[in-house]
Enzyme design. Structure first.
Site, PDB file in Angstrom:
ATOM      1  N   GLU A  76      38.816 -28.047  27.017  1.00 56.59           N
ATOM      2  CA  GLU A  76      40.013 -28.903  26.880  1.00 56.59           C
ATOM      3  C   GLU A  76      40.475 -28.984  25.419  1.00 56.59           C
ATOM      4  O   GLU A  76      40.899 -30.027  24.928  1.00 56.59           O
ATOM      5  CB  GLU A  76      39.763 -30.265  27.512  1.00 56.59           C
ATOM      6  CG  GLU A  76      39.399 -30.103  28.986  1.00 56.59           C
ATOM      7  CD  GLU A  76      39.634 -31.308  29.845  1.00 56.59           C
ATOM      8  OE1 GLU A  76      40.437 -32.160  29.473  1.00 56.59           O
ATOM      9  OE2 GLU A  76      39.009 -31.355  30.917  1.00 56.59           O
TER      10      GLU A  76
HETATM   11  C1  LIG Z   1      32.151 -24.725  30.869  1.00 54.40           C
HETATM   12  C2  LIG Z   1      33.597 -24.512  30.683  1.00 54.40           C
HETATM   13  C3  LIG Z   1      34.495 -25.024  31.620  1.00 54.40           C
HETATM   14  C4  LIG Z   1      35.858 -24.801  31.457  1.00 54.40           C
HETATM   15  N1  LIG Z   1      36.724 -25.292  32.413  1.00 54.40           N
HETATM   16  C5  LIG Z   1      38.038 -24.964  32.353  1.00 54.40           C
HETATM   17  C6  LIG Z   1      38.942 -25.367  33.391  1.00 54.40           C
HETATM   18  O1  LIG Z   1      38.578 -26.087  34.325  1.00 54.40           O
HETATM   19  N2  LIG Z   1      40.215 -24.908  33.340  1.00 54.40           N
HETATM   20  C7  LIG Z   1      40.676 -24.123  32.314  1.00 54.40           C
HETATM   21  O2  LIG Z   1      41.839 -23.745  32.339  1.00 54.40           O
HETATM   22  N3  LIG Z   1      39.852 -23.761  31.295  1.00 54.40           N
HETATM   23  C8  LIG Z   1      38.550 -24.153  31.297  1.00 54.40           C
HETATM   24  N4  LIG Z   1      37.694 -23.769  30.281  1.00 54.40           N
HETATM   25  C9  LIG Z   1      38.219 -22.959  29.180  1.00 54.40           C
HETATM   26  C10 LIG Z   1      38.343 -23.739  27.885  1.00 54.40           C
HETATM   27  O3  LIG Z   1      39.352 -24.694  27.947  1.00 54.40           O
HETATM   28  C11 LIG Z   1      38.513 -22.724  26.744  1.00 54.40           C
HETATM   29  O4  LIG Z   1      37.246 -22.132  26.574  1.00 54.40           O
HETATM   30  C12 LIG Z   1      38.982 -23.344  25.461  1.00 54.40           C
HETATM   31  O5  LIG Z   1      40.324 -23.748  25.564  1.00 54.40           O
HETATM   32  C13 LIG Z   1      38.853 -22.389  24.266  1.00 54.40           C
HETATM   33  O6  LIG Z   1      39.425 -21.160  24.534  1.00 54.40           O
HETATM   34  P1  LIG Z   1      38.578 -19.790  24.318  1.00 54.40           P
HETATM   35  O7  LIG Z   1      37.232 -20.026  24.897  1.00 54.40           O
HETATM   36  O8  LIG Z   1      39.374 -18.689  24.854  1.00 54.40           O
HETATM   37  O9  LIG Z   1      38.397 -19.685  22.770  1.00 54.40           O
HETATM   38  P2  LIG Z   1      39.363 -18.962  21.736  1.00 54.40           P
HETATM   39  O10 LIG Z   1      40.730 -19.537  21.874  1.00 54.40           O
HETATM   40  O11 LIG Z   1      39.203 -17.494  21.869  1.00 54.40           O
HETATM   41  O12 LIG Z   1      38.746 -19.441  20.360  1.00 54.40           O
HETATM   42  C14 LIG Z   1      37.560 -18.877  19.803  1.00 54.40           C
HETATM   43  C15 LIG Z   1      37.267 -19.640  18.510  1.00 54.40           C
HETATM   44  O13 LIG Z   1      38.385 -19.543  17.614  1.00 54.40           O
HETATM   45  C16 LIG Z   1      38.858 -20.840  17.276  1.00 54.40           C
HETATM   46  N5  LIG Z   1      40.315 -20.843  17.180  1.00 54.40           N
HETATM   47  C17 LIG Z   1      41.192 -20.354  18.085  1.00 54.40           C
HETATM   48  N6  LIG Z   1      42.460 -20.543  17.679  1.00 54.40           N
HETATM   49  C18 LIG Z   1      42.373 -21.169  16.474  1.00 54.40           C
HETATM   50  C19 LIG Z   1      43.335 -21.659  15.553  1.00 54.40           C
HETATM   51  N7  LIG Z   1      44.644 -21.514  15.772  1.00 54.40           N
HETATM   52  N8  LIG Z   1      42.895 -22.258  14.419  1.00 54.40           N
HETATM   53  C20 LIG Z   1      41.552 -22.426  14.179  1.00 54.40           C
HETATM   54  N9  LIG Z   1      40.600 -21.967  15.024  1.00 54.40           N
HETATM   55  C21 LIG Z   1      40.992 -21.372  16.156  1.00 54.40           C
HETATM   56  C22 LIG Z   1      38.398 -21.751  18.396  1.00 54.40           C
HETATM   57  O14 LIG Z   1      38.300 -23.098  17.958  1.00 54.40           O
HETATM   58  C23 LIG Z   1      37.042 -21.131  18.740  1.00 54.40           C
HETATM   59  O15 LIG Z   1      36.069 -21.618  17.862  1.00 54.40           O
HETATM   60  C24 LIG Z   1      36.331 -24.049  30.368  1.00 54.40           C
HETATM   61  C25 LIG Z   1      35.426 -23.550  29.414  1.00 54.40           C
HETATM   62  C26 LIG Z   1      34.088 -23.784  29.558  1.00 54.40           C
HETATM   63  C27 LIG Z   1      33.132 -23.242  28.531  1.00 54.40           C
END
Ligand SMILES: Cc1cc2nc3c(=O)[nH]c(=O)nc-3n(C[C@H](O)[C@H](O)[C@H](O)COP(=O)(O)OP(=O)(O)OC[C@H]3O[C@@H](n4cnc5c(N)ncnc54)[C@H](O)[C@@H]3O)c2cc1C
Length: 370
Positions: free
Chosen positions: A353
């Protein structure tokens, strides 16, 4: 200012705490080891009125406020963070989107069974190339006469597989970028709706997390949620409230770890100053969380406060559980100790989130706009 919970809120907290301690906690460690979701717990929560806490009675809800909802997620997460997030996604992502943007027909058809605990809800935004950058979404919803055809792959959907109703985001017009995203209500079992990979996770292991594949999945036009092009707004505003749930989950995890330390270490030579630091941080996180929930209930803007709460509470959960494992020593590093599970569960509160980095961006953007 008023820092006291109302009598109604206090009684509700006791009701959820009793349920959590008597019916959720006894199986929490085992369900975690077996990575097993227990639908019976959700059914029981439906009977007790916990599955539609903030929604009006006309939609099958309890008609309580968002503070009561935060109290419930906190109490559940204090014994089982997987159960906490199950309720959080069900209520503040799936339920909220329907309550805020659904038509009267959609609320009666979809929100009511969610509130009554007959159906479980999920929210599907994330894709391989679009996590923090939700605007990079590739799932497409092609318009046809009676509805839309969805094609694409979603990942990391909490409650997936078990949930009956999914709020799904897809692009209706790539040219318009974020203004070309729309939201849809998709029922499990719709032809062309398939489940993908089930994730094996570090923590919250009894919360199912799966991918969803849409392959020529036909969604009737009545299941468009909000207007075409409003999807991004729905997704982002739902997350503003969702973060209150995750902050409450983080507070619950941290409190559970602190309680375990106090119960197990009081006769040993534990560091008392450490306990005081843990308790102080938790109280600050709790106040931020309740403040955001209270603002939601009273109709005040709460986006910045929910980001404050999520950022601080998730860092608190991580720090407190690290300290708790340390205090338990070798035993804390085994799954015989209660704090090992809390430690693993805490991490995800800094990721989903909106990661902690994204919360900082949200807050700083609002500060600069102010
Ligand atoms: C257990 C679990 C349950 C989940 N449940 C849901 C769900 O029900 N529905 C749903 O839609 N999603 C869900 N998610 C997905 C979750 O919301 C995403 O993992 C989250 O939004 C981060 O996206 P990403 O993992 O693609 O990371 P990325 O966006 O790839 O980011 C990787 C890293 O880069 C950093 N980063 C990225 N952009 C920036 C920026 N502009 N500035 C600084 N740092 C940055 C991030 O903080 C992170 O540390 C779930 C994830 C998990 C692990």
């Amino acid at each position: 200012m008023e820092f006291q919970l109302s009598e109604k809120q206090q009684n509700f907290r006791i009701k959820v705490r009793d349920f959590a301690q008597q019916e959720v906690e006894p199986t929490a460690a085992q369900r975690d080891r077996e990575e097993r979701f227990d639908r019976v717990l959700f059914d029981r929560m439906g009977q007790l009125g916990f599955t539609g806490i903030p929604w009006p009675e006309e939609y099958g809800g309890l008609g309580a406020d968002y503070v009561s909802y935060a109290l419930a997620v906190e109490q559940l997460s204090q014994v089982c963070a997987s159960t906490g997030v199950m309720l959080s996604v069900h209520t503040s992502l799936a339920g909220w989107s329907l309550y805020r943007y659904g038509t009267e027909e959609q609320k009666q058809k979809y929100l009511r069974p969610l509130s009554e605990g007959k159906n479980l809800g999920a929210y599907s935004l994330t894709e391989n190339e679009s996590g923090s950058d939700a605007g990079a979404m590739r799932t497409r919803a092609m318009k046809e006469e009676d509805g839309y055809i969805l094609n694409g792959t979603k990942i990391f959907v909490t409650n997936a597989g078990e949930a009956d109703i999914y709020v799904v985001f897809a692009m209706t017009d790539f040219q318009k970028r974020s203004k070309g995203c729309s939201a849809f209500i998709v029922e499990k079992g719709t032809p062309g709706f398939h489940f993908g990979k089930k994730e094996k996770k570090l923590g919250i292991r009894s919360s199912p997390t799966m991918g969803i594949i849409f392959d020529q999945c036909r969604v009737p036009k009545e299941n468009l949620l909000g207007n075409e092009g409003e999807g991004f707004k729905i997704a982002m505003t739902a997350l503003d409230g969702g973060r209150i749930g995750i902050a409450a989950q983080a507070v619950g995890i941290a409190q559970g770890a602190l309680d375990a330390c106090i119960a197990s270490l009081k006769n040993r030579q534990a560091a008392p100053t450490k306990l005081a630091d843990m308790a102080t941080r938790i109280e600050a996180a709790r106040l931020l969380t309740y403040q955001a929930a209270w603002r939601e209930s009273t109709g005040l803007p709460y986006g910045k406060q929910s980001a404050f709460a999520k950022l601080f509470a998730s860092d608190t959960a991580m720090q407190v559980t690290i300290d708790a494992v340390q205090m338990f020593g070798d035993f804390g590093y085994t799954d015989d100790s209660p704090v090992e599970r809390y430690f693993r569960d805490a991490k995800v509160t800094q990721i989903y989130e909106g990661t902690s980095e994204i919360q900082r961006l949200v807050i700083s953007r609002m500060l600069l706009a102010d």
